[in-house]
Design a protein around this motif. Structure first.
Motif, PDB file in Angstrom:
ATOM      1  N   TRP A 197       0.862  -1.193   0.000  1.00  0.00           N
ATOM      2  CA  TRP A 197       0.000   0.000   0.000  1.00  0.00           C
ATOM      3  C   TRP A 197       0.893   1.236   0.000  1.00  0.00           C
ATOM      4  N   ALA A 198       0.975   1.893  -1.135  1.00  0.00           N
ATOM      5  CA  ALA A 198       1.914   3.004  -1.275  1.00  0.00           C
ATOM      6  C   ALA A 198       1.349   4.339  -0.803  1.00  0.00           C
ATOM      7  N   ASP A 199       0.034   4.554  -0.966  1.00  0.00           N
ATOM      8  CA  ASP A 199      -0.581   5.843  -0.674  1.00  0.00           C
ATOM      9  C   ASP A 199      -1.264   5.811   0.690  1.00  0.00           C
ATOM     10  N   ALA A 200      -0.718   6.508   1.659  1.00  0.00           N
ATOM     11  CA  ALA A 200      -1.269   6.499   3.014  1.00  0.00           C
ATOM     12  C   ALA A 200      -2.617   7.195   3.106  1.00  0.00           C
ATOM     13  N   THR A 201      -2.988   7.977   2.083  1.00  0.00           N
ATOM     14  CA  THR A 201      -4.278   8.687   2.098  1.00  0.00           C
ATOM     15  C   THR A 201      -5.359   7.929   1.351  1.00  0.00           C
ATOM     16  N   ARG A 202      -5.014   6.793   0.791  1.00  0.00           N
ATOM     17  CA  ARG A 202      -5.975   6.015   0.008  1.00  0.00           C
ATOM     18  C   ARG A 202      -6.822   5.127   0.907  1.00  0.00           C
ATOM     19  N   LEU A 203      -8.137   5.197   0.732  1.00  0.00           N
ATOM     20  CA  LEU A 203      -9.049   4.378   1.522  1.00  0.00           C
ATOM     21  C   LEU A 203      -9.026   2.925   1.030  1.00  0.00           C
ATOM     22  N   ALA A 204      -9.209   2.011   1.958  1.00  0.00           N
ATOM     23  CA  ALA A 204      -9.308   0.591   1.621  1.00  0.00           C
ATOM     24  C   ALA A 204     -10.742   0.120   1.825  1.00  0.00           C
ATOM     25  N   ARG A 205     -11.174  -0.783   0.994  1.00  0.00           N
ATOM     26  CA  ARG A 205     -12.506  -1.371   1.181  1.00  0.00           C
ATOM     27  C   ARG A 205     -12.450  -2.380   2.315  1.00  0.00           C
ATOM     28  N   VAL A 206     -13.507  -2.416   3.116  1.00  0.00           N
ATOM     29  CA  VAL A 206     -13.557  -3.270   4.308  1.00  0.00           C
ATOM     30  C   VAL A 206     -14.877  -4.038   4.321  1.00  0.00           C
ATOM     31  N   ILE A 207     -14.808  -5.332   4.618  1.00  0.00           N
ATOM     32  CA  ILE A 207     -16.016  -6.138   4.807  1.00  0.00           C
ATOM     33  C   ILE A 207     -16.546  -5.861   6.209  1.00  0.00           C
ATOM     34  N   GLY A 208     -17.741  -5.314   6.298  1.00  0.00           N
ATOM     35  CA  GLY A 208     -18.332  -4.994   7.595  1.00  0.00           C
ATOM     36  C   GLY A 208     -19.265  -6.099   8.067  1.00  0.00           C
ATOM     37  N   ILE A 209     -18.955  -6.677   9.229  1.00  0.00           N
ATOM     38  CA  ILE A 209     -19.810  -7.723   9.797  1.00  0.00           C
ATOM     39  C   ILE A 209     -21.098  -7.099  10.321  1.00  0.00           C
ATOM     40  N   VAL A 210     -22.230  -7.664   9.962  1.00  0.00           N
ATOM     41  CA  VAL A 210     -23.526  -7.227  10.476  1.00  0.00           C
ATOM     42  C   VAL A 210     -23.899  -8.163  11.624  1.00  0.00           C
ATOM     43  N   PRO A 211     -24.024  -7.663  12.852  1.00  0.00           N
ATOM     44  CA  PRO A 211     -24.285  -8.531  14.006  1.00  0.00           C
ATOM     45  C   PRO A 211     -25.494  -9.443  13.791  1.00  0.00           C
ATOM     46  N   GLY A 212     -25.258 -10.736  13.974  1.00  0.00           N
ATOM     47  CA  GLY A 212     -26.339 -11.702  13.891  1.00  0.00           C
ATOM     48  C   GLY A 212     -26.802 -12.022  12.479  1.00  0.00           C
ATOM     49  N   GLN A 213     -26.065 -11.558  11.441  1.00  0.00           N
ATOM     50  CA  GLN A 213     -26.490 -11.772  10.061  1.00  0.00           C
ATOM     51  C   GLN A 213     -25.357 -12.425   9.263  1.00  0.00           C
ATOM     52  N   ILE A 214     -25.727 -13.050   8.131  1.00  0.00           N
ATOM     53  CA  ILE A 214     -24.713 -13.590   7.230  1.00  0.00           C
ATOM     54  C   ILE A 214     -24.403 -12.609   6.103  1.00  0.00           C
ATOM     55  N   VAL A 215     -25.241 -11.577   5.928  1.00  0.00           N
ATOM     56  CA  VAL A 215     -24.936 -10.544   4.949  1.00  0.00           C
ATOM     57  C   VAL A 215     -23.908  -9.587   5.546  1.00  0.00           C
ATOM     58  N   THR A 216     -23.236  -8.825   4.699  1.00  0.00           N
ATOM     59  CA  THR A 216     -22.192  -7.924   5.157  1.00  0.00           C
ATOM     60  C   THR A 216     -22.391  -6.537   4.562  1.00  0.00           C
ATOM     61  N   GLU A 217     -21.665  -5.573   5.102  1.00  0.00           N
ATOM     62  CA  GLU A 217     -21.704  -4.214   4.603  1.00  0.00           C
ATOM     63  C   GLU A 217     -20.403  -3.894   3.864  1.00  0.00           C
ATOM     64  N   SER A 218     -20.495  -2.992   2.912  1.00  0.00           N
ATOM     65  CA  SER A 218     -19.312  -2.519   2.187  1.00  0.00           C
ATOM     66  C   SER A 218     -18.851  -1.218   2.837  1.00  0.00           C
TER      67      SER A 218
END
Length: 208
Positions: free
Chosen positions: A5-26
């Motif tokens: 990761w070269a750019d310290a200001t660049r955002l990364a995509r993260v898999i967000g756990i939804v409590p109690g669910q199998i679906v996730t958030e972006s």
């Protein structure tokens, strides 16, 4: 398992756990960096996740970040990963992630918990990485050891209301599933429904 990761200001995509669910958030977040590489960040509940293709020997590895496990140290690996059932590892250090992945390769599949570079518990599932060939009592004992060891390694339950039913290992098994975000979008767009009695007396739902 390094993520350059070269750019310290660049955002990364993260898999967000939804409590109690199998679906996730972006989600997105600025990654924690060390020597130009992305690392886990316990303070923000950001863990590294790796998915290793294990059926065709392609050597393909998908890497990313996941948030919501409550992990502070260690790693958890599993070959129960719907639908392709590749090897998925979630952890807070590349060393623990590697140890967990290598151990499951030796076992032929299963579930493995690692802390401080050492395997603390494991459940061998040598039949396609999904089924055990050991006596039932041994499988139960190994499964319970994984739960106890995972707690010691600071794997948190995902939601206080369902912590007796859903564990981090179950949730991680659904992370590779490709339709999770689409399913969540469809659920948000679901039609309004009402329940009424049918001529037979059974409940009938009508949606608009």
């Amino acid at each position: 398992f390094a993520i350059p990761w070269a750019d310290a200001t660049r955002l990364a995509r993260v898999i967000g756990i939804v409590p109690g669910q199998i679906v996730t958030e972006s989600l997105t977040a600025l990654p924690a960096l060390a020597d130009g590489r992305v690392g886990a960040d316990p303070a923000r509940d950001l863990a590294k996740i790796a998915v290793l293709e294990r059926h065709l020997g392609t050597g393909r590895i998908g890497l990313g970040l996941a948030q919501g496990f409550g992990l502070r140290a260690g790693a958890l690996a599993s070959t129960i990963a719907h639908d392709a059932h590749n090897l998925v590892v979630v952890g807070m250090s590349d060393t623990d992630i590697r140890v967990a992945a290598e151990r499951l390769a030796e076992l032929g599949g299963g579930i493995c918990v690692v802390a401080a570079g050492k395997v603390t518990a494991e459940l061998a599932l040598p039949i396609a990485g999904l089924l055990a060939d050991a006596p039932l009592a041994d499988v139960i004992a190994s499964s319970r050891a994984c739960v106890a060891s995972r707690s010691w390694a600071a794997w948190a339950w995902l939601n206080s209301l369902c912590r007796r039913a859903i564990s981090a290992s179950v949730t991680s098994s659904w992370l590779p599933r490709p339709w999770r975000r689409r399913a969540r979008a469809l659920w948000k767009q679901r039609p309004a429904c009402a329940t009424a009695s049918s001529p037979s007396g059974l409940p009938r739902r009508s949606c608009t």
